[in-house]
Design an enzyme around this catalytic site. Structure first.
Site, short mmCIF file in Angstrom:
data_model
loop_
_atom_site.label_atom_id
_atom_site.label_comp_id
_atom_site.label_asym_id
_atom_site.label_seq_id
_atom_site.Cartn_x
_atom_site.Cartn_y
_atom_site.Cartn_z
N LYS A 1 29.61 -17.76 41.03
CA LYS A 1 29.42 -16.98 39.80
C LYS A 1 30.66 -16.10 39.59
O LYS A 1 30.78 -15.03 40.15
CB LYS A 1 28.18 -16.08 39.89
CG LYS A 1 27.79 -15.48 38.52
CD LYS A 1 26.85 -14.32 38.63
CE LYS A 1 27.57 -13.02 38.88
NZ LYS A 1 28.47 -12.60 37.77
N GLU B 1 38.19 6.13 43.32
CA GLU B 1 38.96 4.92 43.05
C GLU B 1 39.20 4.81 41.56
O GLU B 1 38.26 4.83 40.76
CB GLU B 1 38.20 3.68 43.56
CG GLU B 1 39.00 2.41 43.45
CD GLU B 1 38.25 1.19 43.97
OE1 GLU B 1 38.91 0.21 44.36
OE2 GLU B 1 37.00 1.21 43.98
N GLY C 1 33.98 -7.17 45.10
CA GLY C 1 33.86 -6.34 43.91
C GLY C 1 33.73 -4.88 44.27
O GLY C 1 34.12 -4.45 45.36
N SER C 2 33.16 -4.12 43.37
CA SER C 2 33.05 -2.68 43.57
C SER C 2 32.01 -2.35 44.62
O SER C 2 31.08 -3.12 44.89
CB SER C 2 32.67 -2.00 42.25
OG SER C 2 31.32 -2.29 41.91
N CYS D 1 41.81 -3.92 44.78
CA CYS D 1 41.04 -3.14 45.75
C CYS D 1 41.94 -2.50 46.80
O CYS D 1 41.61 -1.46 47.36
CB CYS D 1 39.98 -4.01 46.41
SG CYS D 1 40.64 -5.43 47.33
N GLU E 1 33.12 -7.58 50.44
CA GLU E 1 34.50 -7.08 50.37
C GLU E 1 34.58 -6.17 49.16
O GLU E 1 34.56 -6.63 48.02
CB GLU E 1 35.49 -8.23 50.27
CG GLU E 1 35.51 -9.13 51.48
CD GLU E 1 35.94 -8.41 52.74
OE1 GLU E 1 36.67 -7.41 52.63
OE2 GLU E 1 35.54 -8.84 53.83
N LEU E 2 34.68 -4.85 49.40
CA LEU E 2 34.42 -3.87 48.36
C LEU E 2 35.67 -3.06 48.01
O LEU E 2 36.78 -3.49 48.23
CB LEU E 2 33.26 -2.98 48.79
CG LEU E 2 32.00 -3.76 49.24
CD1 LEU E 2 30.91 -2.81 49.70
CD2 LEU E 2 31.49 -4.66 48.12
N GLY E 3 35.47 -1.87 47.45
CA GLY E 3 36.58 -1.08 46.93
C GLY E 3 37.33 -0.31 48.00
O GLY E 3 37.04 -0.41 49.20
#
Length: 487
Positions: A179, A382, A232-233, A288, A254-256
């Site tokens: 997606k 951020e 993403g965030s 990121c 896997e984030l900010g």
């Protein structure tokens, strides 16, 4: 834009990829952020379509896993060749739909080709170990595909951040439902569908379904999906982790990040400025790993700010599809408004606006915020925009304290002439990625990539981490005859 031979509009516009191209019911315009012009339409997936694709992927996954390592490797090799062959058209999509400069888009395409080449080696890797056991029993631990992997990918490096999960997952025998972010559904989704379609991937092993939050939630809940890989965030990642965890799925988040670059007083100031500008302004700061704040030791501080301001004012901003520019547009008005909101709040809290802080449409001027204190909104939030936040410090101990003053922990860098000093400092930094004498935006495909704190959930993706990430262990024992147990 180059002549379309790889992804003609007649093939994809108004359609979604479910192993074959299928007309969609809910359409969303693909727009060029630099101009607002429409480039076509993508079909948005409903939760029901997510469910149908997940079931279809689960049905064909076992045959794909059993196809043999040479078959899987061959498909990935073909995909890599196709990506190189059609690089011009793919780069154009990254520029026009994603707002990338040509420098950034070309670099992303090169990394994508490397991801595909590296993934070709995964099918032939050893799949297990022989374990010590009692005489007469063979004890094995073997890696097996998870089944169906759901990948939810972002807009900023849309092609790479999707393929870094899709390619190894497929290589190791999984099926994938991708997606992509609807804002970059073509360059971050349909390009991937076309690569693998032309490479000969069996029908139904890969599905590409752009969608909104409801589609993402459906992917996280679906019983046929055994793993979610999300980039993403942090805010969205919390929701993904909560939903997927409730359904006992493996989750990779896997984030900010609020990433810190530390400039020590023995650093070459011109190199320090060059590293800062790259880390803070590459892809308009929408990364990121972007250098979210720059800690500069007091002895260099004034000269550093002056030189960084001069560098920022020299950087050209404009439409990357029409001219050679250093910065393109932000992805949308919401992101622009978020960035300018933090800049204005930072000024109100006492920061000095030394450069930039202005915008035209989605074009945001490279910005320098100086004299930022720990209680300033720009210190901790951020921004995801082209804003360099510069903070003075006195001692190495203070630098460590300031750098660690964040719940994030993705990437940090140290610029210095004394590597030993940097290593000592680095031992005390809470970060998943640490770069001595380099800025914070780094990824080389071969490395395990992951953050600590709220920058991830303790997992990594890439390099040696992929085998663990996209497989699960099975313990297998074999005896010549079944034992006669005493009960």
């Amino acid at each position: 834009m180059s002549v379309q031979t790889f992804l003609p509009a007649a093939l994809w516009s108004g359609k979604q990829f479910v192993g074959q191209w299928q007309d969609g019911r809910i359409l969303r315009e693909v727009r060029e952020p630099a101009t607002g012009r429409a480039l076509g339409q993508v079909a948005m997936a409903s939760p029901e379509q997510i469910a149908a694709s997940a079931a279809r992927a689960a049905h064909v996954q076992r045959a794909w896993a059993n196809a043999g390592h040479e078959v899987r490797a061959r498909v990935l090799r073909r995909a890599a060749v196709l990506a190189e062959t059609h690089s011009g058209e793919i780069v154009d999509w990254l520029v026009r739909e994603g707002g990338s400069t040509r420098l950034k888009a070309g670099s992303e395409l090169k990394v994508v080709v490397r991801v595909l080449h590296e993934a070709t080696a995964l099918p032939s890797r050893a799949v297990g170990e022989v374990l010590p056991s009692q005489p007469g029993r063979l004890s094995l631990a073997r890696r097996r595909p998870l089944g169906v992997v759901g990948v939810i990918s972002p807009f900023n490096f849309p092609l790479y951040l999707a393929l870094r999960a899709v390619a190894p997952a497929l290589a190791l025998g999984n099926a994938v439902v991708l997606k992509p972010d609807p804002r970059t559904a073509v360059c971050g989704g349909l390009v991937i569908a076309r690569l693998f379609e032309l490479a000969g991937l069996p029908e139904g092993v890969l599905h590409v379904l752009p969608g909104d939050g409801a589609a993402g939630a459906a992917l996280c809940r679906d019983p046929h999906v055994r793993m979610i890989q999300f980039t993403g965030s942090t805010a969205a990642g919390r929701k993904v982790g909560e939903t997927a965890g409730q359904h006992l799925k493996k989750v990779s988040l896997e984030l900010g990040g609020k990433n810190t670059l530390i400039i020590l007083d023995d650093a070459d100031i011109d190199l320090a400025v060059a590293n800062t500008a790259w880390g803070a302004y590459l892809h308009q700061g929408q990364i990121c790993m972007a250098t979210g704040r720059v800690l500069v030791q007091r002895g260099l501080y004034a000269a550093f700010v002056e030189k960084l301001v001069a560098r920022a004012k020299q950087l050209k901003v404009g439409d990357p599809a029409q001219e050679d520019v250093a910065l393109g547009p932000l992805i949308n008005a919401q992101q622009r408004d978020h960035a300018i909101g933090i800049v204005n709040a930072a000024r109100a809290a006492g920061a000095t606006l030394a450069a930039g802080g202005t915008f035209r449409d989605l074009f945001f001027a490279p910005t320098v915020l100086a004299d930022v204190g720990r209680d300033n909104p720009a210190f901790g939030e951020e921004i995801f925009g082209p804003v360099a936040v510069v903070v003075p410090f006195d001692s190495d101990d203070e630098a460590v304290e300031l750098a660690n003053d964040t719940p994030y922990g993705l990437s940090m860098g140290v610029i210095t002439a004394n590597v030993g000093r940097a290593l000592k400092l680095g031992e005390r930094l809470h970060t998943g990625l640490l770069h001595i004498n380099d800025q914070t935006v780094n990824d080389e495909v071969l490395n395990p990539f992951g953050g600590v704190g709220i920058s991830g959930n303790g997992t990594s993706i890439g390099g040696p981490a992929n085998l663990d990430e996209f497989t699960q262990w099975q313990w297998l024992t074999i005896k010549a005859d079944a034992p006669a147990y005493p009960l």
